[in-house]
Structure formats: structure tokens, C-alpha cells
Design a protein around this motif. Structure first.
Motif, PDB file in Angstrom:
ATOM      1  N   TYR A 162       0.832  -1.198   0.000  1.00 42.97           N
ATOM      2  CA  TYR A 162       0.000   0.000   0.000  1.00 42.97           C
ATOM      3  C   TYR A 162       0.871   1.255   0.000  1.00 42.97           C
ATOM      4  O   TYR A 162       0.609   2.207  -0.743  1.00 42.97           O
TER       5      TYR A 162
ATOM      6  N   LEU B 267      -4.460  -5.575  -0.047  1.00 50.40           N
ATOM      7  CA  LEU B 267      -3.993  -4.351  -0.710  1.00 50.40           C
ATOM      8  C   LEU B 267      -5.152  -3.682  -1.439  1.00 50.40           C
ATOM      9  O   LEU B 267      -5.364  -2.476  -1.305  1.00 50.40           O
TER      10      LEU B 267
ATOM     11  N   TYR C  31       0.926   4.064  -2.810  1.00 57.21           N
ATOM     12  CA  TYR C  31       0.592   5.439  -2.438  1.00 57.21           C
ATOM     13  C   TYR C  31       1.689   6.403  -2.897  1.00 57.21           C
ATOM     14  O   TYR C  31       1.405   7.416  -3.534  1.00 57.21           O
TER      15      TYR C  31
ATOM     16  N   LEU D  55      -7.464  -2.051   1.083  1.00 57.76           N
ATOM     17  CA  LEU D  55      -6.937  -0.786   1.605  1.00 57.76           C
ATOM     18  C   LEU D  55      -7.105   0.339   0.578  1.00 57.76           C
ATOM     19  O   LEU D  55      -7.499   1.444   0.938  1.00 57.76           O
ATOM     20  N   GLN D  56      -6.795   0.050  -0.667  1.00 55.39           N
ATOM     21  CA  GLN D  56      -6.948   1.066  -1.708  1.00 55.39           C
ATOM     22  C   GLN D  56      -8.406   1.504  -1.822  1.00 55.39           C
ATOM     23  O   GLN D  56      -8.702   2.686  -1.979  1.00 55.39           O
TER      24      GLN D  56
END
Length: 192
Positions: free
Chosen positions: A22, A68, A26, A71-72
Motif C-alpha cells: 500500500y 492491498l 501510495y 486498503l486502496q
């Protein structure tokens, strides 16, 4: 006792590698050129997912990729236009990257045999498989949800194939190189 230790190690590594993926995504999103108006960027976020897939097999890769994507999706810097599009572009697209783990046994065996050419080949094949599966998710999403952005007269499928290929191909190449460098530097006992 050994099984509990292995489960704890697995869960810990999934959490750490998900967070690392992540963070890489980012930072990559911040640093990348803003030439993809509907989302997409050249990113090395797949590297931790591939490493988990090669270390723990499909279960490690798929779980790390899924988390992942989650989270995105949840943390909101992603480009979500509809719920279904978000699920395809994030949950599914990053989950399928973990299928690179189908080559985990071959990579481990080649590392144990100290056959550098063979393990490198399997690493690249796994990265290619995971990248292609992710690419196909983005292409489908592009066809279904972003067809209005295709230039007049260009088939939507061609537009989606080209648009998503402009960041997925470099992401695959860069990720494969980084994975080879990382595995070369790591103690081989990590892949037993």
C-alpha cells in the motif's frame, strides 16, 4: 506449537507486506506523472504481493493482494466511480496478482538447487501471470465503465487494451527486475 508459530509468521508477513504494498502504491501514485486521467499509474506495489506469493504460495499472494485492494478501496485515494468498477479494479485486480504463487514450488526448488537461470525464469513467469491477470481485470473494467473516454471511432476494447497497457507493461517489467534483485539479495533459506 510449530504450526501455531508458522500461522503467526504467515499472518504477520501478510500484514507487513500488505502495508508495504500500500505504501509503495501510495508513493508511486504521488510521484507518477498524471497522464492517466481515469486512474492507473506505474507502480511497484505488486512486488510485495509477488514476494508473498513466492514465499507462501497462492494463499499468501492472494490474501496479500486482496488486502492491498481493500486498503486502496477503503482509504479512498483510488479512482472509484461505481461500486462494481471499484471491486473489479481494486479487490479482484490485486487479488489475482497473487496467482503468481503457482510458481512458488518451482522457485523454491530452483533456489535450493542453486539454479539461478531457472528460478529467475519462474519469477518472471509468475510476475507475468499476475500482471496479465490484473491487466485483464482493468481491461474489462475499462470496456464496461470507461468506454465513453475512447476517442471517436476507436473501438472501446482497443482503447481499454491500450490505455491499461501503458502502465501495466512498465509495472510488470519494473516489478520483475526488482523481485529478481530482492530474491538475489535475500538468504535462500527464506524460500524453503
Amino acid at each position: 506449537m510449530n504450526k501455531n508459530r508458522s500461522n503467526t509468521l504467515f499472518i504477520t508477513e501478510v500484514a507487513v507486506f500488505t502495508a508495504l504494498a500500500y505504501l509503495l502504491d501510495y508513493v508511486g501514485n504521488i510521484l507518477s506523472f498524471k497522464i492517466w486521467p481515469q486512474g492507473g499509474s506505474i507502480s511497484i506495489a505488486m512486488v510485495p504481493v509477488f514476494l508473498m506469493a513466492y514465499r507462501w504460495g497462492i494463499k499468501g499472494g492472494v490474501l496479500t493482494g486482496f488486502l492491498l485492494g481493500m486498503l486502496q478501496f477503503i482509504l479512498g485515494y483510488s479512482q472509484i466511480y461505481t461500486l462494481i468498477q471499484g471491486i473489479i479494479d481494486y479487490f479482484i485486480a490485486f487479488t489475482v496478482v497473487g496467482f503468481a504463487g503457482v510458481f512458488a514450488a518451482q522457485i523454491k526448488n530452483s533456489l535450493n538447487d542453486q539454479n539461478k537461470g531457472k528460478w529467475m525464469t519462474y519469477v518472471v513467469l509468475g510476475a507475468f501471470l499476475g500482471s496479465v491477470l490484473r491487466y485483464l481485470c482493468h481491461v474489462v473494467s475499462g470496456i464496461v465503465f470507461f468506454g465513453e473516454y475512447a476517442p471517436k471511432g476507436q473501438p472501446v476494447a482497443v482503447y481499454s487494451l491500450l490505455y491499461n497497457g501503458t502502465y501495466m507493461l512498465p509495472s510488470f517489467i519494473i516489478s520483475a527486475i526488482i523481485i529478481i534483485l530482492v530474491i538475489s539479495a535475500l538468504p535462500k533459506r527464506l524460500f524453503k
